[in-house]
Scaffold this motif. Structure first.
Motif, PDB file in Angstrom:
ATOM      1  N   PHE A  63       1.311   4.206  -7.392  1.00  0.00           N
ATOM      2  CA  PHE A  63       1.223   4.415  -8.846  1.00  0.00           C
ATOM      3  C   PHE A  63       1.812   3.222  -9.598  1.00  0.00           C
ATOM      4  CE2 PHE A  63       3.056   6.160 -12.822  1.00  0.00           C
ATOM      5  CZ  PHE A  63       1.879   6.581 -13.422  1.00  0.00           C
ATOM      6  N   ALA A  64       2.957   2.719  -9.110  1.00  0.00           N
ATOM      7  CA  ALA A  64       3.593   1.574  -9.756  1.00  0.00           C
ATOM      8  C   ALA A  64       2.693   0.338  -9.701  1.00  0.00           C
ATOM      9  CB  ALA A  64       4.936   1.285  -9.089  1.00  0.00           C
ATOM     10  N   ILE A  65       2.026   0.126  -8.569  1.00  0.00           N
ATOM     11  CA  ILE A  65       1.128  -1.031  -8.431  1.00  0.00           C
ATOM     12  C   ILE A  65      -0.086  -0.884  -9.349  1.00  0.00           C
ATOM     13  CG2 ILE A  65      -0.418  -2.245  -6.834  1.00  0.00           C
ATOM     14  CD1 ILE A  65       1.592  -1.623  -4.607  1.00  0.00           C
ATOM     15  N   LEU A  66      -0.640   0.336  -9.425  1.00  0.00           N
ATOM     16  CA  LEU A  66      -1.831   0.557 -10.254  1.00  0.00           C
ATOM     17  C   LEU A  66      -1.538   0.420 -11.746  1.00  0.00           C
ATOM     18  CD1 LEU A  66      -3.513   3.530  -8.355  1.00  0.00           C
ATOM     19  CD2 LEU A  66      -4.324   1.173  -8.502  1.00  0.00           C
ATOM     20  N   LEU A  67      -0.287   0.605 -12.132  1.00  0.00           N
ATOM     21  CA  LEU A  67       0.077   0.392 -13.535  1.00  0.00           C
ATOM     22  C   LEU A  67      -0.018  -1.080 -13.922  1.00  0.00           C
ATOM     23  CD1 LEU A  67       3.199   2.717 -14.030  1.00  0.00           C
ATOM     24  CD2 LEU A  67       0.904   3.031 -14.978  1.00  0.00           C
ATOM     25  N   VAL A  68       0.159  -1.949 -12.928  1.00  0.00           N
ATOM     26  CA  VAL A  68       0.174  -3.396 -13.185  1.00  0.00           C
ATOM     27  C   VAL A  68      -1.161  -4.050 -12.830  1.00  0.00           C
ATOM     28  CG1 VAL A  68       1.312  -5.572 -12.605  1.00  0.00           C
ATOM     29  CG2 VAL A  68       2.658  -3.455 -12.738  1.00  0.00           C
ATOM     30  N   VAL A  69      -1.750  -3.616 -11.683  1.00  0.00           N
ATOM     31  CA  VAL A  69      -2.977  -4.241 -11.184  1.00  0.00           C
ATOM     32  C   VAL A  69      -4.181  -3.368 -11.554  1.00  0.00           C
ATOM     33  CG1 VAL A  69      -4.190  -5.076  -9.141  1.00  0.00           C
ATOM     34  CG2 VAL A  69      -1.695  -5.267  -9.277  1.00  0.00           C
ATOM     35  N   HIS A  70      -5.194  -3.971 -12.154  1.00  0.00           N
ATOM     36  CA  HIS A  70      -6.398  -3.234 -12.552  1.00  0.00           C
ATOM     37  C   HIS A  70      -7.673  -3.843 -11.967  1.00  0.00           C
ATOM     38  CE1 HIS A  70      -3.936  -0.963 -15.394  1.00  0.00           C
ATOM     39  NE2 HIS A  70      -3.432  -2.120 -15.824  1.00  0.00           N
ATOM     40  N   ASN A  71      -7.536  -4.934 -11.267  1.00  0.00           N
ATOM     41  CA  ASN A  71      -8.690  -5.596 -10.663  1.00  0.00           C
ATOM     42  C   ASN A  71      -9.090  -4.865  -9.382  1.00  0.00           C
ATOM     43  OD1 ASN A  71     -10.092  -7.542  -8.825  1.00  0.00           O
ATOM     44  ND2 ASN A  71      -9.907  -8.861 -10.626  1.00  0.00           N
ATOM     45  N   HIS A  72     -10.356  -4.391  -9.334  1.00  0.00           N
ATOM     46  CA  HIS A  72     -10.809  -3.593  -8.200  1.00  0.00           C
ATOM     47  C   HIS A  72     -10.844  -4.386  -6.894  1.00  0.00           C
ATOM     48  CE1 HIS A  72     -12.853  -0.049 -10.510  1.00  0.00           C
ATOM     49  NE2 HIS A  72     -11.576  -0.207 -10.785  1.00  0.00           N
ATOM     50  N   ILE A  73     -11.087  -5.663  -6.979  1.00  0.00           N
ATOM     51  CA  ILE A  73     -11.126  -6.485  -5.763  1.00  0.00           C
ATOM     52  C   ILE A  73      -9.728  -6.573  -5.146  1.00  0.00           C
ATOM     53  CG2 ILE A  73     -11.540  -8.798  -4.844  1.00  0.00           C
ATOM     54  CD1 ILE A  73     -13.723  -9.140  -6.947  1.00  0.00           C
ATOM     55  N   ILE A  74      -8.729  -6.791  -6.005  1.00  0.00           N
ATOM     56  CA  ILE A  74      -7.346  -6.861  -5.515  1.00  0.00           C
ATOM     57  C   ILE A  74      -6.911  -5.512  -4.962  1.00  0.00           C
ATOM     58  CG2 ILE A  74      -4.938  -7.228  -6.182  1.00  0.00           C
ATOM     59  CD1 ILE A  74      -5.916  -9.222  -8.269  1.00  0.00           C
ATOM     60  N   ILE A  75      -7.252  -4.440  -5.682  1.00  0.00           N
ATOM     61  CA  ILE A  75      -6.886  -3.090  -5.230  1.00  0.00           C
ATOM     62  C   ILE A  75      -7.566  -2.780  -3.900  1.00  0.00           C
ATOM     63  CG2 ILE A  75      -7.050  -0.625  -5.750  1.00  0.00           C
ATOM     64  CD1 ILE A  75      -6.850  -1.381  -8.728  1.00  0.00           C
ATOM     65  N   GLY A  76      -8.836  -3.204  -3.776  1.00  0.00           N
ATOM     66  CA  GLY A  76      -9.565  -2.978  -2.525  1.00  0.00           C
ATOM     67  C   GLY A  76      -8.917  -3.716  -1.358  1.00  0.00           C
ATOM     68  N   ALA A  77      -8.490  -4.952  -1.610  1.00  0.00           N
ATOM     69  CA  ALA A  77      -7.825  -5.729  -0.555  1.00  0.00           C
ATOM     70  C   ALA A  77      -6.500  -5.081  -0.160  1.00  0.00           C
ATOM     71  CB  ALA A  77      -7.592  -7.159  -1.034  1.00  0.00           C
ATOM     72  N   LEU A  78      -5.777  -4.590  -1.156  1.00  0.00           N
ATOM     73  CA  LEU A  78      -4.512  -3.899  -0.876  1.00  0.00           C
ATOM     74  C   LEU A  78      -4.751  -2.595  -0.116  1.00  0.00           C
ATOM     75  CD1 LEU A  78      -2.609  -4.422  -4.275  1.00  0.00           C
ATOM     76  CD2 LEU A  78      -2.103  -5.493  -2.070  1.00  0.00           C
ATOM     77  N   ALA A  79      -5.867  -1.922  -0.439  1.00  0.00           N
ATOM     78  CA  ALA A  79      -6.200  -0.666   0.252  1.00  0.00           C
ATOM     79  C   ALA A  79      -6.478  -0.931   1.736  1.00  0.00           C
ATOM     80  CB  ALA A  79      -7.411  -0.004  -0.407  1.00  0.00           C
ATOM     81  N   VAL A  82      -4.515   6.587  -2.294  1.00  0.00           N
ATOM     82  CA  VAL A  82      -4.390   6.486  -3.756  1.00  0.00           C
ATOM     83  C   VAL A  82      -5.175   5.285  -4.282  1.00  0.00           C
ATOM     84  CG1 VAL A  82      -2.770   6.088  -5.651  1.00  0.00           C
ATOM     85  CG2 VAL A  82      -2.183   7.691  -3.820  1.00  0.00           C
ATOM     86  N   PHE A  83      -5.132   4.165  -3.568  1.00  0.00           N
ATOM     87  CA  PHE A  83      -5.885   2.976  -3.995  1.00  0.00           C
ATOM     88  C   PHE A  83      -7.389   3.256  -3.984  1.00  0.00           C
ATOM     89  CE2 PHE A  83      -2.472  -0.372  -2.756  1.00  0.00           C
ATOM     90  CZ  PHE A  83      -1.815  -0.116  -3.951  1.00  0.00           C
ATOM     91  N   VAL A  84      -7.870   3.943  -2.957  1.00  0.00           N
ATOM     92  CA  VAL A  84      -9.302   4.267  -2.887  1.00  0.00           C
ATOM     93  C   VAL A  84      -9.700   5.139  -4.073  1.00  0.00           C
ATOM     94  CG1 VAL A  84     -11.053   5.534  -1.586  1.00  0.00           C
ATOM     95  CG2 VAL A  84      -9.477   4.008  -0.386  1.00  0.00           C
ATOM     96  N   TYR A  85      -8.884   6.165  -4.343  1.00  0.00           N
ATOM     97  CA  TYR A  85      -9.180   7.016  -5.501  1.00  0.00           C
ATOM     98  C   TYR A  85      -9.006   6.254  -6.805  1.00  0.00           C
ATOM     99  CZ  TYR A  85      -9.873  11.437  -3.081  1.00  0.00           C
ATOM    100  OH  TYR A  85     -10.394  12.453  -2.320  1.00  0.00           O
ATOM    101  N   GLY A  86      -8.097   5.265  -6.793  1.00  0.00           N
ATOM    102  CA  GLY A  86      -7.916   4.454  -7.987  1.00  0.00           C
ATOM    103  C   GLY A  86      -9.151   3.638  -8.327  1.00  0.00           C
ATOM    104  N   ILE A  87      -9.943   3.327  -7.293  1.00  0.00           N
ATOM    105  CA  ILE A  87     -11.180   2.570  -7.508  1.00  0.00           C
ATOM    106  C   ILE A  87     -12.312   3.474  -7.981  1.00  0.00           C
ATOM    107  CG2 ILE A  87     -12.974   1.212  -6.344  1.00  0.00           C
ATOM    108  CD1 ILE A  87     -10.789   0.141  -4.482  1.00  0.00           C
ATOM    109  N   ILE A  88     -12.398   4.694  -7.405  1.00  0.00           N
ATOM    110  CA  ILE A  88     -13.567   5.544  -7.670  1.00  0.00           C
ATOM    111  C   ILE A  88     -13.334   6.584  -8.752  1.00  0.00           C
ATOM    112  CG2 ILE A  88     -14.421   5.226  -5.329  1.00  0.00           C
ATOM    113  CD1 ILE A  88     -13.363   7.949  -4.593  1.00  0.00           C
TER     114      ILE A  88
END
Length: 740
Positions: free
Chosen positions: A457-473, A500-506
């Protein structure tokens, strides 16, 4: 730090995590690029659910296991979707499927992993319900995912066919080195010997697991193409040598207190031996490090010089006291020297195996008949049927798991949980047959889920780029699967971050996802924990009589094989090796049972001290048997006397008494055995063996005379010790029976 990272990424756990991550991520990325995310997701789900069935073994069994798991995963999904519109059929069918797939664990480790895949697929099927053609298409894509995972797995195996075996051999080297180090610690004057022996017993449990893994992958593979390679032959030779090193260490025990007292005025003697003992362990550890780190092995210790140093101090001791006065001490030290010579001989074989220009053909024949030590793999219906009773731990667990999941379904229909299948998944992942492990995994799962949710949750508050989130996932998925079998708490943390990252993308409602996931995890963990306590619990004290009985039986059978070998001479038979292997395994299983009991509530730790005493007695008995067996194998012995056979029969009789008492079913049905006067006479006869030898003219030569005296002394000592141990086991088993 670089080396630690390299070792981490080179580990089997990381390799397995990378396989399942690639098999899951590639379809998603590929089909998302073409605008068909759902197709890629379905394939990825099939690969993810098939992954647990991929355990090391020969190629044929491995492929069959993955294929069966892939078919079951796809089939379960189809059945759930077909029955979903008819709940009066669905829920009874689900209960039957959960019970059946949980019960197939009776067929061993591979079946247990296939069972896990099957149960996960049933739970996840409720998260994606389809109708008509879609349900068939969805199940078909999951089957494709399972087949794709099989392809990935075989590719990894082709690229690095021997790495898993090398890492397992390295781990075996590490544990054996640790065992040898503990033996060196016993030589300290103020060493806590009881604690050290306890550590050795726990270490034996770990070694048994590694030995079984290596037997499976090395011996079963010998009938396949890669089983005949030079590398496999070399690693098989190393494994055999490590087994012999451990057996020799177990079979050679010294009275450390007596030795310290004997050589109190000559501390250099024992200090020299202890240095040699530590260097034996250090040499194995150095080989382990070189194998783990892909480095050329360079010997750090000169064991032969250490041996020469020991010989010199023995000679100096004899010269200082005089031959007659030093005779007893020299005899003790000679036994220690002989043990060290044998260990160095075997360790040198392991060293040579990792030297350049090593030729495994020089050691051909040492691995013959090894395949006969393996238990045949077949799955008779009778095994399943025999476990359909409350005496079976698997049966109790299957009932418990089925009831808990059905309660979760009921709660899901009564309360507004967003994703009931998360509760089901948590129950399947956490619940184990034993209370201790379930309790531990419940707390670790909750802590990991909460921590992972907060971090994501803390990371998603700062990062909104789906490519970065996907790499982190993807990174979190790799780390999650890697740590799951190393540190479940850390593994659960990374898996939660990945989800959480996967759901954060979809989905945009990520706050709800985190809240519901934490809630569902807490509910599932709570249900699993409570069910293990209240629903047909399998407390360890209920099954310990079985482990005690099996360990005594295994030691008795080993003794009988030693007796046959001593009487008949010749080559070591397959039945002898099997009896020896079973004795090591069953004593380890008894100690593992004691470990599990120690994790249970205090009120359920019944007769815990008595069980531990029996575990130590059986381990000591095994050590004495191994000592006798090793001596007979490595020396030219005389004909077994009638006295020897009578004593063996008495020890066997004692162990049979103990087995009956350990059953905890025949309390009071056996009369107390009378003192065996004939046995006392036989010991007198055995003790007179030396005097008889003096009268034999053909033993006038000093060397031959010494060999005969050594045999007589060792055999007498071991028989007296075996008799005392067997009587102690009878008393301990009887007391266990009386206090049940």
């Amino acid at each position: 730090m670089i080396q630690k990272v390299r070792n981490f990424t080179d580990s089997t756990n990381f390799s397995n995590a990378l396989k399942v991550t690639l098999a899951s991520a590639i379809p998603v990325l590929l089909f998302s690029y073409t605008g068909n995310f759902q197709i890629g997701f379905n394939i990825a789900l099939g690969a993810f659910l098939t992954y647990p069935s991929d355990i090391p073994s020969n190629r044929k069994h491995r492929i069959n296991g993955i294929l069966v798991a892939a078919l079951i995963v796809a089939g379960n999904n189809l059945v759930v979707n077909l029955l979903y519109p008819q709940p009066w059929i669905l829920y009874p069918a689900m209960a039957a499927m959960i019970f059946f797939f949980s019960m197939i664990s009776v067929y061993g480790q591979r079946a247990t992993q296939v069972s896990f895949s099957a149960l996960l697929s049933i739970c996840l099927a409720f998260g994606h319900i389809h109708e008509g053609w879609e349900m068939l298409q969805y199940s078909g894509l999951m089957l494709v995912g399972g087949l794709f995972y099989l392809l990935i797995s075989l590719t990894f195996n082709y690229i690095r066919p021997h790495r898993y075996i090398e890492l397992q051999v390295a781990e075996c080297l590490r544990l054996t080195s640790k065992y040898m180090k503990l033996r060196g610690d016993l030589w300290k004057i103020d060493s806590p010997r009881e604690k050290i022996i306890e550590k050795q017993l726990y270490l034996q449990v770990e070694l048994n697991t590694i030995h079984e893994n290596l037997r499976e992958i090395l011996i079963r593979n010998r009938t396949h193409s890669n089983g005949t390679s030079d590398q496999t032959r070399k690693l098989t030779l190393v494994f055999i040598s490590l087994l012999e090193i451990l057996e020799l260490a177990l079979s050679t025990s010294f009275d450390h207190s007596k030795l310290h007292q004997k050589f109190a005025d000559h501390p250099k003697v024992l200090a020299t031996y202890q240095n040699l003992a530590y260097n034996l362990a250090s040499t194995l550890k150095a080989i382990f490090k070189s194998l783990e780190n892909h480095k050329k092995y360079v010997p750090k210790h000169s064991l032969l010089k250490d041996l020469e140093a020991l010989e010199n101090v023995i000679l100096a001791y004899e010269q200082e006291l005089g031959k007659e006065k030093a005779s007893e001490g020299v005899w003790m030290l000679s036994n220690m020297l002989h043990y060290a010579e044998k260990q160095i001989e075997k360790i040198k074989i392991v060293e040579r195996a990792f030297m350049p220009n090593f030729n495994s053909n020089d050691y051909r024949g040492r691995d013959k008949n090894l395949d006969k030590l393996m238990t045949p793999q077949y799955y008779p219906w009778s095994t399943f049927r025999e476990n359909l009773s409350f005496s079976s731990t698997i049966f109790r667990h299957s009932l418990r798991l089925t009831a808990t999941i059905m309660i979760a379904f009921l709660l899901g229909s009564l309360f507004p949980f967003q994703n009931v299948y998360w509760i089901l998944l948590t129950i399947v992942v956490i619940m184990r047959p034993g209370y201790g492990l379930t309790k531990e995994r419940s707390f670790h799962r909750i802590i990991g889920t909460v921590a992972g949710g907060l971090i994501a949750f803390a990371i998603l508050l700062v990062v909104h780029n789906h490519i970065i989130i996907g790499a982190l996932a993807i990174t979190s998925m790799i780390l999650g699967f890697t740590f799951t079998s190393i540190n479940y708490k850390v593994g659960a943390t990374f898996v939660t971050i990945y989800v959480v990252f996967v759901y954060g993308i979809i989905t945009p409602n990520i706050n709800d996802v985190i809240q519901y996931r934490i809630l569902d995890t807490v509910v599932g963990a709570g249900l699993a924990f409570l069910a293990n306590y209240f629903f047909w619990p399998s407390w360890e004290f209920m099954s310990q009589p079985i482990y005690i009985k099996k360990s005594i039986e295994a030691n008795r059978d080993y003794l009988n094989e030693i007796s046959l070998f001593y009487n008949n001479k010749g080559e070591v038979t397959t039945s002898y090796r099997i009896a020896r292997k079973n004795a090591f395994i069953e004593v380890g299983n008894l100690m593992a049972s004691f470990q599990r009991m120690s994790q249970e509530p205090k009120s359920k730790q019944k007769q815990v001290q008595q069980v531990y005493k029996l575990a130590v007695l059986n381990h000591t008995l095994l050590s004495s048997l191994a000592s006798l067996g090793t001596y007979i194998q490595t020396h030219k012995t005389s004909k077994a006397s009638e006295a020897f056979n009578v004593v063996v029969q008495t020890v066997t009789k004692n162990l049979n008494y103990a087995i009956t008492f350990a059953d905890l079913e025949l309390s009071g049905t056996l009369a107390q055995s009378e003192p065996n006067e004939d046995l006392a006479m036989r010991f007198t006869e055995l003790k007179n063996m030396r005097a008889k030898e003096l009268k034999e003219a053909h033993l006038s030569e000093d060397d031959e005379y010494q060999l005969k005296m050594q045999e007589a002394q060792l055999v007498i000592e071991q028989l007296v010790w075996l008799t005392n141990l067997s009587e102690s086991i009878v008393k301990a088993a009887k007391l266990l029976n009386q206090t049940k």
